[in-house]
Structure formats: C-alpha cells, structure tokens
Motif scaffolding. Structure first.
Motif, PDB file in Angstrom:
ATOM      1  N   SER A  13       0.806  -1.223   0.000  1.00  0.00           N
ATOM      2  CA  SER A  13       0.000   0.000   0.000  1.00  0.00           C
ATOM      3  C   SER A  13       0.842   1.278   0.000  1.00  0.00           C
ATOM      4  O   SER A  13       0.305   2.372  -0.155  1.00  0.00           O
ATOM      5  CB  SER A  13      -0.942   0.014   1.202  1.00  0.00           C
ATOM      6  N   LEU A  14       2.157   1.155   0.172  1.00  0.00           N
ATOM      7  CA  LEU A  14       3.025   2.334   0.226  1.00  0.00           C
ATOM      8  C   LEU A  14       3.764   2.532  -1.092  1.00  0.00           C
ATOM      9  O   LEU A  14       4.070   1.576  -1.796  1.00  0.00           O
ATOM     10  CB  LEU A  14       4.041   2.196   1.363  1.00  0.00           C
ATOM     11  N   SER A  15       4.075   3.791  -1.405  1.00  0.00           N
ATOM     12  CA  SER A  15       4.841   4.112  -2.601  1.00  0.00           C
ATOM     13  C   SER A  15       6.319   4.262  -2.251  1.00  0.00           C
ATOM     14  O   SER A  15       6.675   4.988  -1.333  1.00  0.00           O
ATOM     15  CB  SER A  15       4.329   5.412  -3.217  1.00  0.00           C
ATOM     16  N   PHE A  16       7.151   3.582  -2.978  1.00  0.00           N
ATOM     17  CA  PHE A  16       8.599   3.668  -2.786  1.00  0.00           C
ATOM     18  C   PHE A  16       9.259   4.192  -4.055  1.00  0.00           C
ATOM     19  O   PHE A  16      10.350   3.768  -4.435  1.00  0.00           O
ATOM     20  CB  PHE A  16       9.177   2.306  -2.390  1.00  0.00           C
ATOM     21  N   ASP A  17       8.594   5.140  -4.684  1.00  0.00           N
ATOM     22  CA  ASP A  17       9.085   5.723  -5.933  1.00  0.00           C
ATOM     23  C   ASP A  17       9.978   6.920  -5.608  1.00  0.00           C
ATOM     24  O   ASP A  17       9.583   8.071  -5.778  1.00  0.00           O
ATOM     25  CB  ASP A  17       7.909   6.138  -6.812  1.00  0.00           C
ATOM     26  N   PHE A  18      11.177   6.659  -5.094  1.00  0.00           N
ATOM     27  CA  PHE A  18      12.130   7.712  -4.761  1.00  0.00           C
ATOM     28  C   PHE A  18      13.539   7.139  -4.869  1.00  0.00           C
ATOM     29  O   PHE A  18      13.728   5.921  -4.924  1.00  0.00           O
ATOM     30  CB  PHE A  18      11.887   8.270  -3.353  1.00  0.00           C
ATOM     31  N   THR A  19      14.511   8.023  -4.894  1.00  0.00           N
ATOM     32  CA  THR A  19      15.908   7.602  -4.927  1.00  0.00           C
ATOM     33  C   THR A  19      16.578   8.028  -3.619  1.00  0.00           C
ATOM     34  O   THR A  19      16.022   8.820  -2.849  1.00  0.00           O
ATOM     35  CB  THR A  19      16.660   8.253  -6.101  1.00  0.00           C
ATOM     36  N   LEU A  23      16.249  11.420  -0.743  1.00  0.00           N
ATOM     37  CA  LEU A  23      16.358  11.444   0.721  1.00  0.00           C
ATOM     38  C   LEU A  23      17.357  12.502   1.177  1.00  0.00           C
ATOM     39  O   LEU A  23      17.138  13.184   2.172  1.00  0.00           O
ATOM     40  CB  LEU A  23      16.769  10.072   1.254  1.00  0.00           C
ATOM     41  N   LYS A  24      18.460  12.657   0.438  1.00  0.00           N
ATOM     42  CA  LYS A  24      19.451  13.679   0.779  1.00  0.00           C
ATOM     43  C   LYS A  24      18.841  15.070   0.641  1.00  0.00           C
ATOM     44  O   LYS A  24      19.012  15.931   1.507  1.00  0.00           O
ATOM     45  CB  LYS A  24      20.676  13.555  -0.114  1.00  0.00           C
ATOM     46  N   VAL A  25      18.104  15.291  -0.440  1.00  0.00           N
ATOM     47  CA  VAL A  25      17.445  16.580  -0.660  1.00  0.00           C
ATOM     48  C   VAL A  25      16.489  16.883   0.487  1.00  0.00           C
ATOM     49  O   VAL A  25      16.483  17.982   1.039  1.00  0.00           O
ATOM     50  CB  VAL A  25      16.699  16.590  -2.016  1.00  0.00           C
ATOM     51  N   LYS A  26      15.686  15.907   0.865  1.00  0.00           N
ATOM     52  CA  LYS A  26      14.719  16.090   1.943  1.00  0.00           C
ATOM     53  C   LYS A  26      15.421  16.385   3.264  1.00  0.00           C
ATOM     54  O   LYS A  26      15.012  17.248   4.029  1.00  0.00           O
ATOM     55  CB  LYS A  26      13.844  14.837   2.073  1.00  0.00           C
ATOM     56  N   GLY A  27      16.504  15.671   3.524  1.00  0.00           N
ATOM     57  CA  GLY A  27      17.255  15.879   4.762  1.00  0.00           C
ATOM     58  C   GLY A  27      17.856  17.263   4.851  1.00  0.00           C
ATOM     59  O   GLY A  27      17.810  17.917   5.893  1.00  0.00           O
ATOM     60  N   ILE A  28      18.414  17.740   3.745  1.00  0.00           N
ATOM     61  CA  ILE A  28      19.012  19.080   3.735  1.00  0.00           C
ATOM     62  C   ILE A  28      17.928  20.143   3.880  1.00  0.00           C
ATOM     63  O   ILE A  28      18.074  21.101   4.631  1.00  0.00           O
ATOM     64  CB  ILE A  28      19.838  19.295   2.451  1.00  0.00           C
ATOM     65  N   ALA A  29      16.823  19.976   3.168  1.00  0.00           N
ATOM     66  CA  ALA A  29      15.743  20.964   3.212  1.00  0.00           C
ATOM     67  C   ALA A  29      15.094  21.030   4.591  1.00  0.00           C
ATOM     68  O   ALA A  29      14.610  22.083   5.000  1.00  0.00           O
ATOM     69  CB  ALA A  29      14.698  20.643   2.154  1.00  0.00           C
ATOM     70  N   ALA A  30      15.090  19.920   5.312  1.00  0.00           N
ATOM     71  CA  ALA A  30      14.424  19.878   6.621  1.00  0.00           C
ATOM     72  C   ALA A  30      15.275  20.479   7.739  1.00  0.00           C
ATOM     73  O   ALA A  30      14.764  20.725   8.830  1.00  0.00           O
ATOM     74  CB  ALA A  30      14.063  18.435   6.961  1.00  0.00           C
ATOM     75  N   TYR A  36      24.332  28.302   5.085  1.00  0.00           N
ATOM     76  CA  TYR A  36      25.714  27.893   5.338  1.00  0.00           C
ATOM     77  C   TYR A  36      25.774  26.690   6.283  1.00  0.00           C
ATOM     78  O   TYR A  36      26.642  25.836   6.154  1.00  0.00           O
ATOM     79  CB  TYR A  36      26.528  29.067   5.870  1.00  0.00           C
ATOM     80  N   ASP A  37      24.835  26.605   7.228  1.00  0.00           N
ATOM     81  CA  ASP A  37      24.742  25.425   8.095  1.00  0.00           C
ATOM     82  C   ASP A  37      24.389  24.196   7.262  1.00  0.00           C
ATOM     83  O   ASP A  37      24.944  23.118   7.449  1.00  0.00           O
ATOM     84  CB  ASP A  37      23.687  25.628   9.183  1.00  0.00           C
ATOM     85  N   GLN A  38      23.443  24.371   6.342  1.00  0.00           N
ATOM     86  CA  GLN A  38      23.041  23.278   5.461  1.00  0.00           C
ATOM     87  C   GLN A  38      24.207  22.848   4.573  1.00  0.00           C
ATOM     88  O   GLN A  38      24.396  21.659   4.329  1.00  0.00           O
ATOM     89  CB  GLN A  38      21.852  23.691   4.600  1.00  0.00           C
ATOM     90  N   GLN A  39      24.990  23.816   4.111  1.00  0.00           N
ATOM     91  CA  GLN A  39      26.152  23.502   3.278  1.00  0.00           C
ATOM     92  C   GLN A  39      27.151  22.651   4.051  1.00  0.00           C
ATOM     93  O   GLN A  39      27.707  21.686   3.521  1.00  0.00           O
ATOM     94  CB  GLN A  39      26.829  24.779   2.795  1.00  0.00           C
ATOM     95  N   ALA A  40      27.376  22.984   5.310  1.00  0.00           N
ATOM     96  CA  ALA A  40      28.331  22.246   6.137  1.00  0.00           C
ATOM     97  C   ALA A  40      27.897  20.784   6.297  1.00  0.00           C
ATOM     98  O   ALA A  40      28.727  19.872   6.247  1.00  0.00           O
ATOM     99  CB  ALA A  40      28.479  22.911   7.495  1.00  0.00           C
ATOM    100  N   VAL A  41      26.609  20.556   6.467  1.00  0.00           N
ATOM    101  CA  VAL A  41      26.093  19.202   6.655  1.00  0.00           C
ATOM    102  C   VAL A  41      26.121  18.422   5.343  1.00  0.00           C
ATOM    103  O   VAL A  41      26.443  17.238   5.314  1.00  0.00           O
ATOM    104  CB  VAL A  41      24.660  19.245   7.234  1.00  0.00           C
ATOM    105  N   SER A  42      25.803  19.096   4.246  1.00  0.00           N
ATOM    106  CA  SER A  42      25.674  18.404   2.960  1.00  0.00           C
ATOM    107  C   SER A  42      27.012  18.060   2.323  1.00  0.00           C
ATOM    108  O   SER A  42      27.103  17.144   1.514  1.00  0.00           O
ATOM    109  CB  SER A  42      24.875  19.258   1.983  1.00  0.00           C
TER     110      SER A  42
END
Length: 70
Positions: A13-19, A23-30, A36-42
């Motif tokens: 029943s779940l969609s797993f249509d992602f790469t 997940l990296k994009v979502k993690g950085i955006a969240a 600059y903090d996001q840059q350091a983590v990414s």
C-alpha cells in the motif's frame, strides 16, 4: 534485489518511488539554520550548490489578506 523493490513487495500500500538522492534533498531541506549550516552538513563545495536543494514553497500575503503559494 534493490531496497525499494524489496520494500514495495513487503508493503504493497506504500509508494517507494524515490531515490536515495531524494532522501538527501529532503534531509538538507528539513534542517533548520542558515544556508551555510546546510552547506556544512551536505558537504557541498559552495553555497550555490546547496541553494538548489531549497525546495520549500514560499507563501506570500496578497491584498485582502489571502495567502498565495508562490
């Protein structure tokens, strides 16, 4: 077997249509904090590269007090 395929067979029943890049994009955006903090983590070499990951929807107030998605 790819992890997405194995998970989709187990949870029909779940969609797993992602790469994993999604997940990296979502993690950085969240992340809270500055770009600059996001840059350091990414691990990006420059802040422009990190800025492309900002996928938040801007909401602006227009005349009459209604909110519009930009």
């Amino acid at each position: 077997m790819k992890p997405n395929k194995a998970a989709s067979e187990k949870h029909l029943s779940l969609s797993f249509d992602f790469t994993f890049h999604d997940l990296k994009v979502k993690g950085i955006a969240a992340l809270s904090g500055s770009l600059y903090d996001q840059q350091a983590v990414s691990g990006h070499k420059n802040v422009r590269q990190t800025a492309r990951y900002d996928r938040k929807i801007a909401v602006v107030t227009v005349f009459g007090g209604q909110n519009r998605v930009k």
